[in-house]
Design a protein around this motif. Structure first.
Motif, PDB file in Angstrom:
ATOM      1  N   UNK A   1      29.869  60.682   4.953  1.00 18.64           N
ATOM      2  CA  UNK A   1      29.405  61.639   4.046  1.00 18.64           C
ATOM      3  C   UNK A   1      30.018  62.816   4.034  1.00 18.64           C
ATOM      4  N   UNK A   2      29.805  63.623   5.665  1.00 24.32           N
ATOM      5  CA  UNK A   2      29.978  64.613   5.648  1.00 24.32           C
ATOM      6  C   UNK A   2      31.676  65.117   5.345  1.00 24.32           C
ATOM      7  N   UNK A   3      32.145  64.157   6.691  1.00 20.37           N
ATOM      8  CA  UNK A   3      33.534  64.129   6.673  1.00 20.37           C
ATOM      9  C   UNK A   3      34.170  63.701   5.164  1.00 20.37           C
ATOM     10  N   UNK A   4      33.570  63.165   4.689  1.00 20.26           N
ATOM     11  CA  UNK A   4      34.144  62.733   3.064  1.00 20.26           C
ATOM     12  C   UNK A   4      34.278  64.105   2.022  1.00 20.26           C
ATOM     13  N   UNK A   5      32.927  65.145   2.411  1.00 14.68           N
ATOM     14  CA  UNK A   5      32.895  65.707   2.087  1.00 14.68           C
ATOM     15  C   UNK A   5      33.909  67.045   2.349  1.00 14.68           C
ATOM     16  N   UNK A   6      34.030  67.069   3.576  1.00 19.12           N
ATOM     17  CA  UNK A   6      34.916  68.261   4.227  1.00 19.12           C
ATOM     18  C   UNK A   6      37.095  68.078   3.294  1.00 19.12           C
ATOM     19  N   UNK A   7      36.999  66.413   3.572  1.00 20.56           N
ATOM     20  CA  UNK A   7      37.875  66.145   3.258  1.00 20.56           C
ATOM     21  C   UNK A   7      37.967  66.986   1.561  1.00 20.56           C
ATOM     22  N   UNK A   8      37.612  66.139   1.059  1.00 20.26           N
ATOM     23  CA  UNK A   8      37.422  66.360  -0.726  1.00 20.26           C
ATOM     24  C   UNK A   8      37.608  67.601  -1.581  1.00 20.26           C
ATOM     25  N   UNK A   9      37.066  68.010  -0.864  1.00 20.47           N
ATOM     26  CA  UNK A   9      36.043  69.465  -1.444  1.00 20.47           C
ATOM     27  C   UNK A   9      37.418  70.387  -2.114  1.00 20.47           C
TER      28      UNK A   9
ATOM     29  N   UNK B   1      39.800  69.733  -2.905  1.00 20.01           N
ATOM     30  CA  UNK B   1      40.963  69.643  -3.563  1.00 20.01           C
ATOM     31  C   UNK B   1      40.353  69.605  -4.844  1.00 20.01           C
ATOM     32  N   UNK B   2      38.899  69.960  -5.016  1.00 21.79           N
ATOM     33  CA  UNK B   2      38.225  69.882  -6.306  1.00 21.79           C
ATOM     34  C   UNK B   2      38.217  71.375  -6.836  1.00 21.79           C
TER      35      UNK B   2
END
Length: 275
Positions: free
Chosen positions: A50-58, A60-61
């Motif tokens: 979950x931490x990595x997905x947040x690191x990837x996504x945020x 770009x939001x």
């Protein structure tokens, strides 16, 4: 004028109504909110994923209020927190390391507060669904203009749980890393970025031969490449993914399955001079 942005990430999955319930709670408090679902398919209890997905996504939001719930410690003494970032976002979730790396990608942590105000929770707080009862309401109230300080006392950012995302070890001639995430294609994200790899090996160019040491056992001869299509189908490559992270992949194939690459397996990368 568009409404405030609230993003959601969890390990709840799509079968149960939990994610929809969080969206409903948000909209009941902040009806103009724009809700973006990053993912609800994080592996169960996998805080680092979950931490990595947040690191990837945020990054770009748009700036907004970001709720993340991967929370095996729900109902225990672990604190519910909100993390304000230098960019202006507020990240909301459990104090278990989930939010820290993403906050770093948004300029760093500006402030941390405990979510303890009864006025900004649901009237009844369960011991097992803080996404519904604490985190979603907090995001919605913040989106409606409630001050972060009104949700609870401040914490020293140095006291919250550190990120579970590993860092590589860089030594001359060797990039010592580990598997931090396997995606749905079987591509394998390693600890560290291209700058870390090049700090160990020097600049890498397409076609440069490399050798991977996998744990205490196998080795794989491969090459550095720019993209999957630069090698034959089934061939293994090392490349920089779209987030700058070092990855091992196989063209049109599952590299994790082919090489037995699993979470936390040690992977070191050296240059290879074939005979």
């Amino acid at each position: 004028m568009p409404g405030p942005l609230i993003s959601l990430l969890s390990d709840f999955g799509a079968r149960d109504p939990s994610a929809a319930i969080m969206r409903g709670v948000v909209l009941g408090i902040a009806p103009e909110a724009r809700i973006v679902d990053i993912s609800h398919e994080v592996h169960k209890y996998a805080i680092r994923d979950g931490a990595l997905l947040l690191w990837c996504a945020l990054p770009y939001l748009p700036i907004g209020f970001h709720v993340a719930v991967v929370d095996p410690g729900v109902g225990t003494a672990r604190l519910p927190i909100a993390v304000a970032t230098v960019r202006g976002d507020i990240l909301i979730g459990p104090d278990n390391g989930l939010l820290v790396a993403a906050a770093g990608r948004l300029g760093g942590i500006a402030a941390v507060h405990v979510l303890e105000s009864a006025a900004h929770r649901l009237p009844t707080v369960s011991t097992s669904f803080h996404g519904r009862d604490i985190f979603a309401p907090a995001a919605a109230h913040l989106a409606m203009g409630v001050a972060l300080a009104d949700l609870g006392r401040a914490l020293d950012p140095a006291t919250i749980v550190a990120s579970p995302i590993h860092e590589p070890e860089i030594v001359p001639g060797e990039f010592r890393s580990s598997v931090v995430y396997v995606d749905t294609f079987g591509n394998v994200k390693l600890a560290g970025l291209r700058a870390d790899l090049e700090a160990a090996l020097g600049p890498v160019r397409p076609g440069d031969p490399l050798r991977l040491q996998l744990g205490a056992g196998g080795e794989v001869a491969t090459t550095w490449q720019t993209t999957f299509g630069d090698v034959a189908p089934g061939a293994t490559l090392v490349y920089e993914d779209s987030y700058g992270r070092i990855c091992v992949a196989a063209s049109q194939a599952d590299a994790a399955r082919a090489h037995g690459l699993v979470d936390d397996l040690a992977v070191s990368v050296r240059r290879h001079n074939p005979d």
